[in-house]
Design a protein around this motif. Structure first.
Motif, PDB file in Angstrom:
ATOM      1  N   VAL A 342      -3.703  -6.149  -4.240  1.00 25.05           N
ATOM      2  CA  VAL A 342      -4.131  -6.238  -2.843  1.00 25.05           C
ATOM      3  C   VAL A 342      -2.927  -6.327  -1.918  1.00 25.05           C
ATOM      4  O   VAL A 342      -2.888  -5.668  -0.861  1.00 25.05           O
ATOM      5  CB  VAL A 342      -5.068  -7.446  -2.649  1.00 25.05           C
ATOM      6  N   ILE A 343      -1.942  -7.121  -2.282  1.00 25.00           N
ATOM      7  CA  ILE A 343      -0.744  -7.247  -1.445  1.00 25.00           C
ATOM      8  C   ILE A 343      -0.030  -5.913  -1.318  1.00 25.00           C
ATOM      9  O   ILE A 343       0.368  -5.494  -0.219  1.00 25.00           O
ATOM     10  CB  ILE A 343       0.188  -8.334  -2.015  1.00 25.00           C
ATOM     11  N   ALA A 344       0.138  -5.211  -2.450  1.00 26.71           N
ATOM     12  CA  ALA A 344       0.840  -3.929  -2.423  1.00 26.71           C
ATOM     13  C   ALA A 344       0.105  -2.909  -1.559  1.00 26.71           C
ATOM     14  O   ALA A 344       0.702  -2.228  -0.714  1.00 26.71           O
ATOM     15  CB  ALA A 344       1.000  -3.400  -3.850  1.00 26.71           C
ATOM     16  N   VAL A 345      -1.208  -2.803  -1.752  1.00 26.70           N
ATOM     17  CA  VAL A 345      -1.991  -1.836  -0.980  1.00 26.70           C
ATOM     18  C   VAL A 345      -2.024  -2.233   0.497  1.00 26.70           C
ATOM     19  O   VAL A 345      -1.938  -1.378   1.385  1.00 26.70           O
ATOM     20  CB  VAL A 345      -3.419  -1.731  -1.553  1.00 26.70           C
ATOM     21  N   SER A 346      -2.127  -3.525   0.773  1.00 30.92           N
ATOM     22  CA  SER A 346      -2.164  -3.988   2.160  1.00 30.92           C
ATOM     23  C   SER A 346      -0.870  -3.660   2.893  1.00 30.92           C
ATOM     24  O   SER A 346      -0.879  -3.245   4.060  1.00 30.92           O
ATOM     25  CB  SER A 346      -2.429  -5.497   2.207  1.00 30.92           C
ATOM     26  N   LEU A 347       0.250  -3.863   2.228  1.00 32.64           N
ATOM     27  CA  LEU A 347       1.540  -3.545   2.847  1.00 32.64           C
ATOM     28  C   LEU A 347       1.644  -2.057   3.157  1.00 32.64           C
ATOM     29  O   LEU A 347       2.111  -1.660   4.233  1.00 32.64           O
ATOM     30  CB  LEU A 347       2.682  -3.973   1.927  1.00 32.64           C
ATOM     31  N   ALA A 348       1.189  -1.221   2.218  1.00 34.38           N
ATOM     32  CA  ALA A 348       1.242   0.229   2.446  1.00 34.38           C
ATOM     33  C   ALA A 348       0.333   0.633   3.601  1.00 34.38           C
ATOM     34  O   ALA A 348       0.732   1.407   4.480  1.00 34.38           O
ATOM     35  CB  ALA A 348       0.840   0.962   1.163  1.00 34.38           C
ATOM     36  N   LEU A 349      -0.890   0.106   3.617  1.00 36.69           N
ATOM     37  CA  LEU A 349      -1.820   0.440   4.697  1.00 36.69           C
ATOM     38  C   LEU A 349      -1.337  -0.096   6.042  1.00 36.69           C
ATOM     39  O   LEU A 349      -1.512   0.554   7.078  1.00 36.69           O
ATOM     40  CB  LEU A 349      -3.205  -0.126   4.376  1.00 36.69           C
ATOM     41  N   ALA A 350      -0.727  -1.282   6.025  1.00 37.67           N
ATOM     42  CA  ALA A 350      -0.202  -1.843   7.270  1.00 37.67           C
ATOM     43  C   ALA A 350       0.890  -0.953   7.846  1.00 37.67           C
ATOM     44  O   ALA A 350       0.941  -0.701   9.062  1.00 37.67           O
ATOM     45  CB  ALA A 350       0.331  -3.252   7.026  1.00 37.67           C
ATOM     46  N   HIS A 351       1.787  -0.477   6.978  1.00 42.01           N
ATOM     47  CA  HIS A 351       2.863   0.395   7.444  1.00 42.01           C
ATOM     48  C   HIS A 351       2.303   1.702   8.002  1.00 42.01           C
ATOM     49  O   HIS A 351       2.731   2.165   9.075  1.00 42.01           O
ATOM     50  CB  HIS A 351       3.827   0.693   6.296  1.00 42.01           C
ATOM     51  N   LEU A 352       1.327   2.281   7.301  1.00 47.34           N
ATOM     52  CA  LEU A 352       0.729   3.531   7.773  1.00 47.34           C
ATOM     53  C   LEU A 352      -0.020   3.317   9.081  1.00 47.34           C
ATOM     54  O   LEU A 352       0.050   4.158   9.989  1.00 47.34           O
ATOM     55  CB  LEU A 352      -0.217   4.081   6.699  1.00 47.34           C
TER      56      LEU A 352
END
Length: 723
Positions: A342-352
């Motif tokens: 969840v942390i990894a995906v959240s960071l990627a989505l936040a950046h996008l």
């Protein structure tokens, strides 16, 4: 959670500047969001990071509004700060809300409910904090029963504060530019007023002591001091600062205080009271220590400022991902591996989201002065590709927001459509337990909506909810069946008695008696053994019982059994007759009121003894057997009410166990009808299907009491023999 509106961002390689803008505070925001996410994912506690976010929102946003107001020739048009703020906040929120709704519809449809639909609307309109309070949704750790929109309460608090700050800014601009009050004088008054607001709000938030309530946790007046404290720090004179030689230790202590909060404060209900001083005083130390020391340089690093830059989107994404994936994977709580994912995906989505939504659609130009022409400039920009792209993007965001506001009325319409009457030939329901044919058909009502199909007592305002006062009794319109009939039947008790109004209403209209309801949530009506109910329930019970006695009904009906435990809760084990129930029955007998006690319906438990919603179990593609509860788990071999209720005393008991169970299982679907609304309440449709067997049990009692009723050969043909 938001970055400062209309402020520049630092590039990855840029050193700590000497300009007034505090890049170290961007890093502090990044550090705080890291704490929020880690504690949400792995610890299941409040970290204090949100409180720091609120302080920083006050520091940046209100500080910006007030400084602009005191500059030469400020615009008094409130549209521009509102528009600028909306462009900063709404695009990312709209995208994430749309993604949450899509995720629910395609992956976790079982969690969609009227409450969630209302929360979508509340989140768009920035009153989610009050909506959660109304729904009595205490701030909970991540789990399968937690709302994926729960975290948006803080965005609503910030939105409400932004209205306050913009209004304050316009007022200050008017005083400075129109009334010509001196800037220094206004600044001094601002500091005094902000200090008074902070003290008053802190006192209000602390009125419960060190542990407050869920309503206090969400309340804007309780949270205001955290934001106004940040604004106060922004307006203090530059000379109010930590001496240079102590700045690094002070800032280091401040960061340590923020980091330690989640470990030393055991409950979320400690916020925003005195416990919130720990992270906020820590943040104040960082602010007052300035940007020229080693701790500030660490906070101004590219990693920390990047986290600060994407903090808003990261906050929006991480919680719904955590909840929806937990539900989708069939877990009660997120695992460690899921947490890292969840942390990894959240960071990627936040950046996008920041790169392609937040930053392109925000207002980059400076706030216009009174002499500027922003409308003309905006229209001129439409001649450029960038301007047209911004307009298209803004229109798309508007469409998403309108779509989110449409979720509640669409859901309500779907519930209404799914609540229609069922043909008893195709959907015999309870009658299937007594030999009725069950044709092949898709079970009904739609289990996606069944939890929001409430008995008619709710629609008529006749159900008293547990947060309502003890002197609130049913109004004159709470009469079902045949309102003109001479025979009066009273149905009283808690939410487990409530569904029986459906078959009694039907039978009353057919046979000619009225049904008056006295039902209250989590309140079975007790006159002693008050440890099992709330104080307000005990008060309501006394008031309701007095009215019932004064009414002198021809017959009273309620539940006669329940699982052991407090009202509103139940555990595994054979059903019992609470001592408080028999006290009520004795008093009814002494007042000459006949009574019928219905054996309670099953509460559904898994094989491990955990509460289980059978509809969610079926929607998760489990078998009928897996989603059934064992009869021996919930029922004693013999109806325990038979030891208390005797026809000689004009008191009877109706054993409903066979209406719900065979010899071994109590299934979630009977006669093509979903039996339950949730873990322990029966559905409206199934309650309606019990009308023939209910009258079959009541008719001999009416005869024994010599109560008149209408005979109808067509209706009599529906009578069944329980043997």
């Amino acid at each position: 959670m938001t970055a400062p509106v209309g402020t520049p961002q630092q590039s990855a390689a840029q050193p700590v500047p000497s300009s007034p803008y505090r890049y170290d505070l961007d890093g502090l925001r990044g550090f705080s969001i890291m704490l929020v996410v880690v504690f949400h994912v792995f610890v299941g506690k409040v970290s204090g990071g949100v409180d720091v976010f609120l302080l920083l929102s006050g520091y940046f946003f209100m500080g910006t509004q007030l400084r602009y107001a005191m500059r030469p020739n400020p615009s008094l048009n409130p549209w521009w700060p509102f528009w600028r703020t909306a462009r900063r906040l709404l695009p990312a929120l709209a995208v994430v809300l749309a993604a949450i709704y899509a995720g629910i519809q395609y992956f976790t449809p079982q969690i969609m409910s009227h409450e969630i639909a209302r929360q979508f609307k509340a989140s768009v309109l920035y009153y989610q904090n009050y909506e959660l309070s109304i729904q009595d949704a205490a701030y909970a750790a991540a789990g399968s029963q937690t709302s994926p929109l729960q975290h948006l309460w803080s965005m609503s608090v910030q939105g409400q504060f932004y209205l306050f700050a913009i209004t304050a800014g316009i007022l200050v601009a008017f005083l400075v530019s129109r009334v010509h009050v001196g800037v220094q004088r206004v600044r001094r008054w601002i500091v005094v007023i902000l200090a008074l607001i902070t003290i008053a709000s802190f006192a209000y938030a602390s009125r419960f002591g060190f542990v407050g309530t869920a309503a206090n946790y969400y309340s804007f007046p309780s949270r205001l001091w955290e934001l106004s404290f940040g604004a106060l720090l922004a307006m203090l004179p530059a000379k109010v600062a930590v001496p240079a030689r102590f700045q690094a230790p002070a800032a280091g202590l401040g960061v340590t205080m923020i980091a330690a909060t989640g470990f030393i404060i055991p409950t979320s209900l400690a916020f925003p009271g005195p416990a919130a001083l720990i992270p906020l005083l820590g943040a104040a130390l960082v602010v007052l220590s300035g940007p020229q020391h080693v701790v500030a340089k660490l906070l101004s690093s590219s990693t920390m400022t990047w986290l600060g830059k994407v903090a808003y989107s990261l906050y929006l994404w991480h919680w719904p991902l955590l909840i929806l994936l937990t539900v989708y994977l069939g877990k009660d709580k997120p695992s460690v591996l899921l947490g890292f994912a969840v942390i990894a995906v959240s960071l990627a989505l936040a950046h996008l989201t920041y790169t392609f939504v937040e930053d392109p659609l925000r207002q980059h130009a400076k706030r216009p002065k009174a002499t500027d022409t922003p409308v003309r400039n905006a229209l001129d920009s439409l001649s450029t590709f960038t301007g047209r792209a911004h307009a298209v993007g803004g229109a798309a965001i508007a469409v998403l927001l309108v779509g989110m506001l449409a979720i509640l009325p669409i859901f309500n319409r779907q519930v209404a459509q799914a609540s229609g009457e069922l043909d008893p030939a195709t959907y015999p329901g309870a009658m299937a337990q007594f030999g009725a044919d069950v044709p092949r058909a898709l079970a009904a009502p739609d289990p996606h909506f069944i939890a929001d199909m409430w008995p008619p007592t709710v629609d008529r305002g006749c159900m008293i909810f547990m947060d309502q006062p003890g002197d609130l009794l049913p109004h004159e319109g709470c009469v079902f069946g045949d309102p003109e009939a001479d025979v009066t039947v009273v149905l009283f008790g808690g939410s487990h008695a409530e569904p029986w109004v459906i078959p009694l209403d039907q039978i009353g209209r057919e046979r000619g008696f009225k049904v008056v309801t006295y039902v209250r949530q989590e309140c079975p009506l007790v006159l002693d053994d008050l440890d099992t109910v709330s104080e307000v329930c005990a008060e309501w019970s006394r008031n309701a019982f007095a009215e019932i006695i004064a009414l002198q009904p021809d017959l009273a009906i309620s539940n006669a059994t329940r699982p052991a435990g407090r009202a509103g809760a139940g555990g595994v084990g054979p059903d019992i007759v609470p001592g408080a129930y028999s006290t009520v029955w004795d008093k009814l007998r002494l007042n000459g009121i006949p009574f019928v006690g219905l054996r309670d319906n099953p509460w559904v438990f898994s094989r491990e003894g955990d509460h289980m919603d059978p509809n969610e179990c079926l929607l998760a593609h489990n078998t009928m057997k897996d989603c059934s509860t064992l009869r021996s788990t919930v029922y004693a071999p013999k109806n325990p009410a038979e030891q208390y209720l005797f026809p000689a005393n004009k008191q009877w008991t109706i054993d409903t166990a066979n209406w719900f169970c065979d010899d071994t299982y109590c299934p979630p679907i009977i006669g093509n009808i979903y039996v339950y609304r949730d873990q322990n309440h029966i559905s409206n449709a199934y309650a309606a299907s019990t009308a023939p067997v209910m009258w079959n049990s009541l008719q001999p009692i009416f005869d024994a009491l010599e109560l008149p009723y209408r005979n109808d050969e067509t209706l009599d043909d529906l009578r069944i023999m329980e043997d």
